[in-house]
Design a protein around this motif. Structure first.
Motif, PDB file in Angstrom:
ATOM      1  N   ALA A 141       1.700 -18.851 -28.226  1.00 34.19           N
ATOM      2  CA  ALA A 141       1.957 -17.896 -29.308  1.00 34.19           C
ATOM      3  C   ALA A 141       0.835 -17.944 -30.341  1.00 34.19           C
ATOM      4  N   SER A 142       0.387 -19.145 -30.659  1.00 38.49           N
ATOM      5  CA  SER A 142      -0.703 -19.265 -31.631  1.00 38.49           C
ATOM      6  C   SER A 142      -1.988 -18.650 -31.097  1.00 38.49           C
ATOM      7  N   VAL A 155      -2.536 -28.820 -29.759  1.00 39.23           N
ATOM      8  CA  VAL A 155      -1.532 -28.402 -28.789  1.00 39.23           C
ATOM      9  C   VAL A 155      -0.435 -29.453 -28.728  1.00 39.23           C
ATOM     10  N   GLU A 156       0.780 -28.985 -28.612  1.00 41.96           N
ATOM     11  CA  GLU A 156       1.943 -29.848 -28.391  1.00 41.96           C
ATOM     12  C   GLU A 156       2.845 -29.106 -27.422  1.00 41.96           C
ATOM     13  N   LEU A 157       2.939 -29.606 -26.198  1.00 36.95           N
ATOM     14  CA  LEU A 157       3.761 -28.937 -25.198  1.00 36.95           C
ATOM     15  C   LEU A 157       5.239 -29.226 -25.439  1.00 36.95           C
ATOM     16  N   GLY A 158       6.066 -28.288 -25.018  1.00 37.04           N
ATOM     17  CA  GLY A 158       7.507 -28.475 -25.130  1.00 37.04           C
ATOM     18  C   GLY A 158       8.240 -27.167 -24.928  1.00 37.04           C
ATOM     19  N   VAL A 215       7.010 -28.174 -35.523  1.00 35.03           N
ATOM     20  CA  VAL A 215       5.961 -28.060 -34.504  1.00 35.03           C
ATOM     21  C   VAL A 215       5.341 -26.672 -34.543  1.00 35.03           C
ATOM     22  N   TRP A 216       6.189 -25.662 -34.618  1.00 33.06           N
ATOM     23  CA  TRP A 216       5.676 -24.284 -34.668  1.00 33.06           C
ATOM     24  C   TRP A 216       4.821 -24.052 -35.907  1.00 33.06           C
ATOM     25  N   THR A 217       5.294 -24.514 -37.041  1.00 26.49           N
ATOM     26  CA  THR A 217       4.554 -24.307 -38.288  1.00 26.49           C
ATOM     27  C   THR A 217       3.210 -25.015 -38.247  1.00 26.49           C
ATOM     28  N   HIS A 218       3.197 -26.247 -37.761  1.00 26.48           N
ATOM     29  CA  HIS A 218       1.954 -27.007 -37.677  1.00 26.48           C
ATOM     30  C   HIS A 218       0.969 -26.326 -36.732  1.00 26.48           C
ATOM     31  N   THR A 219       1.465 -25.913 -35.559  1.00 22.25           N
ATOM     32  CA  THR A 219       0.597 -25.280 -34.561  1.00 22.25           C
ATOM     33  C   THR A 219       0.018 -23.977 -35.074  1.00 22.25           C
ATOM     34  N   LEU A 220       0.844 -23.149 -35.660  1.00 19.13           N
ATOM     35  CA  LEU A 220       0.370 -21.860 -36.155  1.00 19.13           C
ATOM     36  C   LEU A 220      -0.579 -22.025 -37.340  1.00 19.13           C
ATOM     37  N   THR A 221      -0.329 -23.018 -38.182  1.00 22.36           N
ATOM     38  CA  THR A 221      -1.217 -23.245 -39.320  1.00 22.36           C
ATOM     39  C   THR A 221      -2.606 -23.637 -38.855  1.00 22.36           C
ATOM     40  N   VAL A 222      -2.692 -24.612 -37.959  1.00 24.14           N
ATOM     41  CA  VAL A 222      -3.998 -25.099 -37.498  1.00 24.14           C
ATOM     42  C   VAL A 222      -4.716 -24.058 -36.646  1.00 24.14           C
ATOM     43  N   ASN A 223      -3.980 -23.405 -35.755  1.00 27.14           N
ATOM     44  CA  ASN A 223      -4.613 -22.541 -34.751  1.00 27.14           C
ATOM     45  C   ASN A 223      -4.822 -21.099 -35.195  1.00 27.14           C
TER      46      ASN A 223
END
Length: 227
Positions: A143-144, A81-84, A93-101
């Motif tokens: 979103a993820s 998670v990364e808030l913002g 940030v979006w790409t990293h979050t969606l990839t992991v989650n």
């Protein structure tokens, strides 16, 4: 009798480690994480085997899983998670979050599904309350998690003919290191006693895995109790 084999991603995290301890002895465990030293420490406590995976690189999963044997239950527990605000978080940030989650659980499920089908097992996604409702500063993470719910819902319908059960678990705020990070990003104090304990979430997962075959739990929400 042959014991179920349960693979846990994020095994060294709060919920993952609590679940590994709760299942130790009754399940053969496959402990998945990115830190070999932490995995070895947990393995020394609960047994099982370890598997180092980098969830930011789903293209490496097939090779890493090539020698894996039986898998009865697949527990997708790892996440980030990364808030913002939307105005502040860039595509990285979006790409990293969606990839992991999302992408990593989807690819891991695809690669292990034949094994889970053979065992008539369970795929369980540790989602989040943010997978049901998004608030300010939570767009990329929520979103993820909404996408993870969609993955689970589709998989549930697809795998019903194969007797594979699929559950989405929606914990509220849980006393973990991830929650400590979130509270810091929110500029708030981290008090673990104010949140659901990781062991409580692990107990709920055990209940899903131990449910008799005449029933299934598609969705399960857990929230902090009254104080």
């Amino acid at each position: 009798m042959t014991q179920p084999v349960t693979l846990i991603t994020g095994a060294t995290g709060g919920i993952g480690a609590a679940l590994a301890r709760a299942l130790a002895g009754a399940h053969d465990l496959i402990l998945v994480g990115r830190d070999p030293a932490k995995l070895d420490t947990l393995q020394a406590e609960v047994g099982g085997e370890t598997l180092t995976l980098d969830l930011t690189r789903p293209e490496t999963f097939a090779g890493a899983l090539a020698g894996l044997g039986r898998v009865t239950n697949l527990i997708h527990n790892a996440g980030m998670v990364e808030l913002g605000a939307v105005a502040e978080q860039n595509y990285a940030v979006w790409t990293h979050t969606l990839t992991v989650n999302v992408v990593a659980p989807a690819e891991l499920t695809r690669l292990l599904l034949a094994r889970v089908r053979a065992e008539r097992g369970t795929v369980l996604f540790v989602n989040s309350g943010a997978g049901l409702r998004a608030g300010a500063e939570w767009a990329s993470y929520a979103a993820s998690k909404h996408a993870l719910k969609a993955l689970a819902d589709a998989l549930r319908d697809e795998e019903a003919p194969h007797d594979v059960r699929v559950t989405s678990l929606y914990p509220g705020r849980t006393a973990t290191e991830m929650q400590r990070k979130v509270r810091g990003q929110e500029g708030a104090t981290y008090d673990p006693t104010a949140f659901v304990q990781a062991e409580t979430v692990a107990d709920a997962i055990c209940s899903v895995l131990n449910l008799p075959r005449d029933a299934t739990i598609p969705d399960l929400s857990i929230r902090p109790g009254p104080r």
